[in-house]
Design a protein around this motif. Structure first.
Motif, PDB file in Angstrom:
ATOM      1  N   ALA A  27       0.819  -1.215   0.000  1.00 43.81           N
ATOM      2  CA  ALA A  27       0.000   0.000   0.000  1.00 43.81           C
ATOM      3  C   ALA A  27       0.850   1.260   0.000  1.00 43.81           C
ATOM      4  O   ALA A  27       0.563   2.216  -0.725  1.00 43.81           O
ATOM      5  N   ILE A  28       1.900   1.287   0.804  1.00 43.09           N
ATOM      6  CA  ILE A  28       2.658   2.528   0.956  1.00 43.09           C
ATOM      7  C   ILE A  28       3.632   2.747  -0.200  1.00 43.09           C
ATOM      8  O   ILE A  28       4.060   3.890  -0.453  1.00 43.09           O
ATOM      9  N   ALA A  29       3.980   1.685  -0.924  1.00 38.85           N
ATOM     10  CA  ALA A  29       4.951   1.818  -2.017  1.00 38.85           C
ATOM     11  C   ALA A  29       4.440   2.739  -3.114  1.00 38.85           C
ATOM     12  O   ALA A  29       5.211   3.499  -3.711  1.00 38.85           O
ATOM     13  N   GLY A  30       3.137   2.698  -3.409  1.00 44.24           N
ATOM     14  CA  GLY A  30       2.584   3.514  -4.485  1.00 44.24           C
ATOM     15  C   GLY A  30       2.678   5.013  -4.222  1.00 44.24           C
ATOM     16  O   GLY A  30       3.259   5.753  -5.017  1.00 44.24           O
ATOM     17  N   PRO A  31       2.118   5.505  -3.097  1.00 49.28           N
ATOM     18  CA  PRO A  31       2.213   6.942  -2.821  1.00 49.28           C
ATOM     19  C   PRO A  31       3.644   7.455  -2.731  1.00 49.28           C
ATOM     20  O   PRO A  31       3.955   8.538  -3.242  1.00 49.28           O
ATOM     21  N   LEU A  32       4.529   6.690  -2.102  1.00 50.11           N
ATOM     22  CA  LEU A  32       5.910   7.149  -1.969  1.00 50.11           C
ATOM     23  C   LEU A  32       6.595   7.225  -3.331  1.00 50.11           C
ATOM     24  O   LEU A  32       7.316   8.184  -3.622  1.00 50.11           O
ATOM     25  N   ALA A  33       6.368   6.216  -4.181  1.00 46.21           N
ATOM     26  CA  ALA A  33       6.978   6.231  -5.516  1.00 46.21           C
ATOM     27  C   ALA A  33       6.426   7.388  -6.344  1.00 46.21           C
ATOM     28  O   ALA A  33       7.172   8.055  -7.076  1.00 46.21           O
ATOM     29  N   GLY A  34       5.128   7.646  -6.242  1.00 38.33           N
ATOM     30  CA  GLY A  34       4.543   8.760  -6.983  1.00 38.33           C
ATOM     31  C   GLY A  34       5.087  10.110  -6.539  1.00 38.33           C
ATOM     32  O   GLY A  34       5.361  10.985  -7.362  1.00 38.33           O
ATOM     33  N   LEU A  35       5.291  10.280  -5.214  1.00 47.98           N
ATOM     34  CA  LEU A  35       5.803  11.551  -4.701  1.00 47.98           C
ATOM     35  C   LEU A  35       7.253  11.789  -5.114  1.00 47.98           C
ATOM     36  O   LEU A  35       7.678  12.945  -5.247  1.00 47.98           O
ATOM     37  N   VAL A  36       8.009  10.720  -5.292  1.00 45.99           N
ATOM     38  CA  VAL A  36       9.396  10.867  -5.750  1.00 45.99           C
ATOM     39  C   VAL A  36       9.433  11.585  -7.100  1.00 45.99           C
ATOM     40  O   VAL A  36      10.375  12.334  -7.398  1.00 45.99           O
ATOM     41  N   ILE A  37       8.414  11.389  -7.919  1.00 49.18           N
ATOM     42  CA  ILE A  37       8.328  12.075  -9.215  1.00 49.18           C
ATOM     43  C   ILE A  37       7.577  13.397  -9.079  1.00 49.18           C
ATOM     44  O   ILE A  37       7.977  14.420  -9.660  1.00 49.18           O
ATOM     45  N   ALA A  38       6.498  13.409  -8.316  1.00 49.51           N
ATOM     46  CA  ALA A  38       5.609  14.573  -8.270  1.00 49.51           C
ATOM     47  C   ALA A  38       6.280  15.806  -7.673  1.00 49.51           C
ATOM     48  O   ALA A  38       6.098  16.923  -8.180  1.00 49.51           O
ATOM     49  N   ILE A  39       7.050  15.636  -6.611  1.00 46.68           N
ATOM     50  CA  ILE A  39       7.642  16.803  -5.951  1.00 46.68           C
ATOM     51  C   ILE A  39       8.668  17.499  -6.850  1.00 46.68           C
ATOM     52  O   ILE A  39       8.616  18.736  -7.005  1.00 46.68           O
TER      53      ILE A  39
END
Length: 306
Positions: free
Chosen positions: A132-144
């Protein structure tokens, strides 16, 4: 009991004019190679990915005259998010479909995000948390980084020049902090126009939505892994609070999403083993990640005009 038909051979013979036959050799019947069935799930995933690329490109081209400037960062954020879930599922040998992207060219975002389908209860408490947590963290690595670059390159436009029928994304606290950091403050009386900055906004917004700790959302998985069945009380309180807020404020922006969550089941089902220890690191990581909704979410995400 054996079936003699399973061992039949094909006999090749020579036939002479007088009718005499002479066997030449016994030939085993040919084995017909069966082609592996086409993995339709992967074909659907690829087709929907292409359709969502076209959908987000069209939105970017129509709004900013920069289709690729909007499409590329949006799809990179979504792809990173979903592949975070998918790769961790593969690592743990938890059955999961490839990501299915959801094109929506008539929406301001050009997409409704993406989903991964997997049978419930196939993972224990620790695996559920990690997936569950892998998705949001991976997305934020790109989004920020996308938000930082977009804030640097955005063009300030006076609010008075914004068409009355145009829409603007409302910046959540995190995006305001990024703009303040890289530009020395938000330009007074201005809106920032940038395909890249708006793509970063989409990534932050979708991540915050997914971290709402209800049901089958990423936040619901994380909260259940942390609290187990006590998470049901939190989910119920949040649903009641959201309904009360929409009723009192008249802001029905998220009524459809809330109804979908309720229909899918607001309470998280048990895992294969709810008592596998998480360890202190996962507990701290979950407690840091869940509050992201307070800095990445805004109750009124879109405003019409300036």
């Amino acid at each position: 009991m054996n079936d003699s038909r399973d061992r039949r051979t094909v006999q090749e013979i020579l036939i002479f004019p007088d009718g005499q036959t002479v066997p030449v050799k016994d030939v085993e019947p040919r084995r017909v190679r069966r082609r592996r069935p086409v993995h339709t799930a992967y074909l659907w995933s690829l087709g929907l990915f292409i359709a969502t690329c076209l959908s987000t490109w069209w939105v970017g081209e129509r709004r900013y005259d920069d289709g690729f400037g909007y499409m590329v960062p949006v799809m990179a954020i979504l792809l990173a998010h979903e592949m975070g879930h998918y790769l961790v599922s593969i690592f743990y040998r938890v059955p999961a479909s490839p990501p299915f992207f959801l094109p929506m060219p008539i929406s301001p975002l050009g997409t409704f995000g993406a989903v991964i389908v997997k049978p419930g209860g196939g993972e224990d408490r620790k695996k559920l948390f990690d997936i569950a947590i892998a998705g949001p963290l991976a997305g934020l690595v790109i989004a920020i980084p996308v938000c930082i670059y977009g804030a640097i390159t955005a063009e300030p436009v006076p609010i008075a020049d914004v068409p009355a029928d145009d829409f603007q994304f409302i910046a959540p606290p995190l995006l305001k902090w990024i703009v303040d950091a890289v530009r020395g403050g938000w330009p007074p009386g201005m809106v920032l126009e940038s395909a890249v900055l708006d793509a970063g906004w989409v990534g932050i917004f979708i991540t915050a939505l997914n971290l709402i700790p209800i049901g089958q959302l990423d936040g619901g998985h994380i909260l259940y892994a942390l609290l187990r069945k006590r998470a049901h009380a939190v989910a119920g309180a949040l649903i009641f609070g959201a309904l009360a807020y929409m009723f009192l404020s008249g802001n029905l922006s998220f009524i459809l999403m809330l109804m979908l969550i309720i229909m899918m089941g607001p309470y998280h089902p048990p895992t294969a083993d709810d008592y596998v220890p998480l360890g202190w690191f996962r507990v701290i990581l979950g407690c840091i990640t869940l509050p992201f909704i307070f800095i990445g979410f805004t109750p009124t995400p879109i405003a019409i005009g300036g």
